[in-house]
Design a protein around this motif. Sequence first.
Motif, PDB file in Angstrom:
ATOM      1  N   PHE A 104       0.829  -1.192   0.000  1.00 42.06           N
ATOM      2  CA  PHE A 104       0.000   0.000   0.000  1.00 42.06           C
ATOM      3  C   PHE A 104       0.874   1.256   0.000  1.00 42.06           C
ATOM      4  N   LYS A 105       0.794   2.046  -1.084  1.00 39.37           N
ATOM      5  CA  LYS A 105       1.618   3.261  -1.237  1.00 39.37           C
ATOM      6  C   LYS A 105       0.695   4.456  -1.509  1.00 39.37           C
ATOM      7  N   PRO A 106       1.190   5.728  -1.340  1.00 38.44           N
ATOM      8  CA  PRO A 106       0.327   6.871  -1.666  1.00 38.44           C
ATOM      9  C   PRO A 106      -0.135   6.817  -3.129  1.00 38.44           C
ATOM     10  N   MET A 107      -1.417   7.148  -3.347  1.00 39.50           N
ATOM     11  CA  MET A 107      -1.968   7.094  -4.713  1.00 39.50           C
ATOM     12  C   MET A 107      -2.863   8.308  -4.942  1.00 39.50           C
ATOM     13  N   GLN A 108      -2.842   8.841  -6.163  1.00 36.71           N
ATOM     14  CA  GLN A 108      -3.684   9.997  -6.491  1.00 36.71           C
ATOM     15  C   GLN A 108      -4.927   9.542  -7.263  1.00 36.71           C
ATOM     16  N   PHE A 109      -6.064  10.199  -6.971  1.00 35.96           N
ATOM     17  CA  PHE A 109      -7.328   9.906  -7.663  1.00 35.96           C
ATOM     18  C   PHE A 109      -7.902  11.217  -8.161  1.00 35.96           C
ATOM     19  N   GLY A 110      -8.131  11.309  -9.469  1.00 34.48           N
ATOM     20  CA  GLY A 110      -8.672  12.541 -10.033  1.00 34.48           C
ATOM     21  C   GLY A 110      -7.675  13.674  -9.826  1.00 34.48           C
ATOM     22  N   GLU A 111      -8.225  14.904  -9.647  1.00 36.99           N
ATOM     23  CA  GLU A 111      -7.357  16.091  -9.577  1.00 36.99           C
ATOM     24  C   GLU A 111      -6.839  16.357  -8.173  1.00 36.99           C
ATOM     25  N   ARG A 112      -7.715  16.085  -7.170  1.00 36.64           N
ATOM     26  CA  ARG A 112      -7.408  16.633  -5.851  1.00 36.64           C
ATOM     27  C   ARG A 112      -7.059  15.615  -4.785  1.00 36.64           C
ATOM     28  N   VAL A 113      -7.519  14.377  -4.957  1.00 32.70           N
ATOM     29  CA  VAL A 113      -7.494  13.426  -3.837  1.00 32.70           C
ATOM     30  C   VAL A 113      -6.251  12.523  -3.845  1.00 32.70           C
ATOM     31  N   TRP A 114      -5.611  12.422  -2.700  1.00 33.66           N
ATOM     32  CA  TRP A 114      -4.538  11.443  -2.492  1.00 33.66           C
ATOM     33  C   TRP A 114      -4.926  10.552  -1.339  1.00 33.66           C
ATOM     34  N   THR A 145     -12.933  -0.520  -8.125  1.00 30.97           N
ATOM     35  CA  THR A 145     -14.260  -0.010  -7.740  1.00 30.97           C
ATOM     36  C   THR A 145     -14.135   1.176  -6.786  1.00 30.97           C
ATOM     37  N   THR A 146     -13.178   1.101  -5.856  1.00 30.48           N
ATOM     38  CA  THR A 146     -12.952   2.224  -4.948  1.00 30.48           C
ATOM     39  C   THR A 146     -12.425   3.420  -5.749  1.00 30.48           C
ATOM     40  N   SER A 147     -11.508   3.127  -6.655  1.00 29.04           N
ATOM     41  CA  SER A 147     -10.926   4.177  -7.485  1.00 29.04           C
ATOM     42  C   SER A 147     -12.010   4.900  -8.305  1.00 29.04           C
ATOM     43  N   LEU A 148     -12.942   4.135  -8.878  1.00 26.45           N
ATOM     44  CA  LEU A 148     -14.020   4.755  -9.682  1.00 26.45           C
ATOM     45  C   LEU A 148     -14.879   5.678  -8.813  1.00 26.45           C
ATOM     46  N   CYS A 149     -15.163   5.260  -7.584  1.00 20.72           N
ATOM     47  CA  CYS A 149     -15.980   6.102  -6.688  1.00 20.72           C
ATOM     48  C   CYS A 149     -15.208   7.348  -6.260  1.00 20.72           C
ATOM     49  N   LEU A 150     -13.910   7.171  -5.963  1.00 13.82           N
ATOM     50  CA  LEU A 150     -13.100   8.335  -5.555  1.00 13.82           C
ATOM     51  C   LEU A 150     -13.026   9.359  -6.691  1.00 13.82           C
ATOM     52  N   GLN A 151     -12.907   8.855  -7.913  1.00 12.42           N
ATOM     53  CA  GLN A 151     -12.831   9.781  -9.055  1.00 12.42           C
ATOM     54  C   GLN A 151     -14.133  10.572  -9.192  1.00 12.42           C
ATOM     55  N   TRP A 152     -15.265   9.892  -8.957  1.00 10.93           N
ATOM     56  CA  TRP A 152     -16.548  10.609  -9.048  1.00 10.93           C
ATOM     57  C   TRP A 152     -16.603  11.684  -7.958  1.00 10.93           C
ATOM     58  N   LEU A 153     -16.244  11.318  -6.730  1.00 11.33           N
ATOM     59  CA  LEU A 153     -16.306  12.284  -5.618  1.00 11.33           C
ATOM     60  C   LEU A 153     -15.381  13.464  -5.896  1.00 11.33           C
ATOM     61  N   ASP A 154     -14.191  13.169  -6.426  1.00 19.47           N
ATOM     62  CA  ASP A 154     -13.217  14.229  -6.728  1.00 19.47           C
ATOM     63  C   ASP A 154     -13.776  15.218  -7.746  1.00 19.47           C
ATOM     64  N   SER A 155     -14.581  14.721  -8.680  1.00 25.13           N
ATOM     65  CA  SER A 155     -15.066  15.587  -9.763  1.00 25.13           C
ATOM     66  C   SER A 155     -16.316  16.379  -9.357  1.00 25.13           C
ATOM     67  N   ALA A 156     -16.884  16.069  -8.191  1.00 22.95           N
ATOM     68  CA  ALA A 156     -18.157  16.712  -7.798  1.00 22.95           C
ATOM     69  C   ALA A 156     -17.911  17.874  -6.837  1.00 22.95           C
ATOM     70  N   ASP A 157     -18.889  18.793  -6.797  1.00 25.30           N
ATOM     71  CA  ASP A 157     -18.836  19.849  -5.781  1.00 25.30           C
ATOM     72  C   ASP A 157     -19.624  19.345  -4.575  1.00 25.30           C
ATOM     73  N   LEU A 158     -18.917  19.000  -3.527  1.00 31.09           N
ATOM     74  CA  LEU A 158     -19.571  18.388  -2.361  1.00 31.09           C
ATOM     75  C   LEU A 158     -19.841  19.412  -1.252  1.00 31.09           C
ATOM     76  N   THR A 159     -19.520  20.659  -1.513  1.00 31.59           N
ATOM     77  CA  THR A 159     -19.628  21.661  -0.456  1.00 31.59           C
ATOM     78  C   THR A 159     -21.025  21.687   0.165  1.00 31.59           C
ATOM     79  N   GLY A 160     -21.062  21.481   1.463  1.00 28.16           N
ATOM     80  CA  GLY A 160     -22.321  21.573   2.206  1.00 28.16           C
ATOM     81  C   GLY A 160     -23.275  20.407   1.991  1.00 28.16           C
ATOM     82  N   LYS A 161     -22.840  19.385   1.267  1.00 29.62           N
ATOM     83  CA  LYS A 161     -23.756  18.288   0.907  1.00 29.62           C
ATOM     84  C   LYS A 161     -23.861  17.234   2.028  1.00 29.62           C
ATOM     85  N   THR A 162     -24.998  16.534   2.007  1.00 34.52           N
ATOM     86  CA  THR A 162     -25.172  15.366   2.877  1.00 34.52           C
ATOM     87  C   THR A 162     -24.958  14.115   2.012  1.00 34.52           C
TER      88      THR A 162
END
Length: 297
Positions: A104-114, A145-162
């Motif tokens: 297990f090593k550091p990995m980047q997903f999308g633009e912002r998430v490591w 499957t985790t990577s696909l979900c992380l990429q979706w979250l990275d691409s979304a504006d989650l500010t203030g969301k539930t």
Amino acid sequence: MAWIQLKFDYKHADADTLSDHLMELGALAVTFLDAEDKPILEPLPGETPLWEHLIVLALFDAETDTSMMDNLLKHSDFYQHFGDSYEWEIIRDQDWERSWMDNFKPMQFGERVWIVPSWCDAPEPDAVNIKLDPGLAFGTGTHPTTSLCLQWLDSADLTGKTVIDYGCGSGILAIAALLLGADKVYAVDIDPQAIEATKQNLERNAIQSERLVLGLPNDVELPQADILVANILAEPLRQLAESIANSVQSGGNLVLSGLLESQAEELKQLYSQWFTMDPVAKEEDWARLSGQKLATP
Ligand SMILES: C[S@@+](CC[C@H](N)C(=O)[O-])C[C@H]1O[C@@H](n2cnc3c(N)ncnc32)[C@H](O)[C@@H]1O
């Protein structure tokens, strides 16, 4: 707590498909070792002559019916590549932890998430760094499957969301959502080890505990969320479809993974009675479905 591990020699190049097959049979994690018992760090491509002789370790829940599993394996296409070489053994938690930690090593997903293992320094200190130690729960980001979900979250504006994380494992998606700006996350899992791992990972990331409601599915009253992410297998996604749909508010987003590419169209059809579904996203043989909840009449 004891776990059981399936170990066998595997003399074939296509290790990636084998790993997917073992996960479908219920393996919680699969690790490949080379002939010298050293973990193979890089993901294994579908076809490579390099890994003609692998040692495969697959971790299963202690309750797994091994004779049923023997039977399933004997009828699988892979059987010819390992024959009777496999053996089951009971292992202690720490042994398994060591083998995946080496992988297990550091990995980047999308633009912002490591995703940064808790024992490593963040390569990009200003990124959204998720400090993670999955313990015995699923979710390091190494699985598509985790990577696909992380990429979706990275691409979304989650500010203030539930957000609801259904099947939270290590808490990787719940914590990603919180660090990406979600106001509150509801995370549930049927596995008590996952609840424990998520709790510890929340503390590791210095997130206020009030922002996460965590527990077994029967213990948590889910709201109608802005976003629901569920990285569980195709069968629970089928069985839980109606309750998953009811947990997303009109106009809200659904993100589903844990399904194979071959299962995607059928599930897309099922969920399209409640959601406008996006095109299927794919990584290796795995798929992600997403969609937007239709307005209720
Ligand atoms: C593939 S792992 C995903 C973990 C993490 N969310 C990720 O994306 O890496 C699936 C998780 O869902 C949990 N799970 C499976 N079926 C479930 C169900 N019916 N209800 C809640 N959790 C479930 C499992 O215990 C496991 O932790």
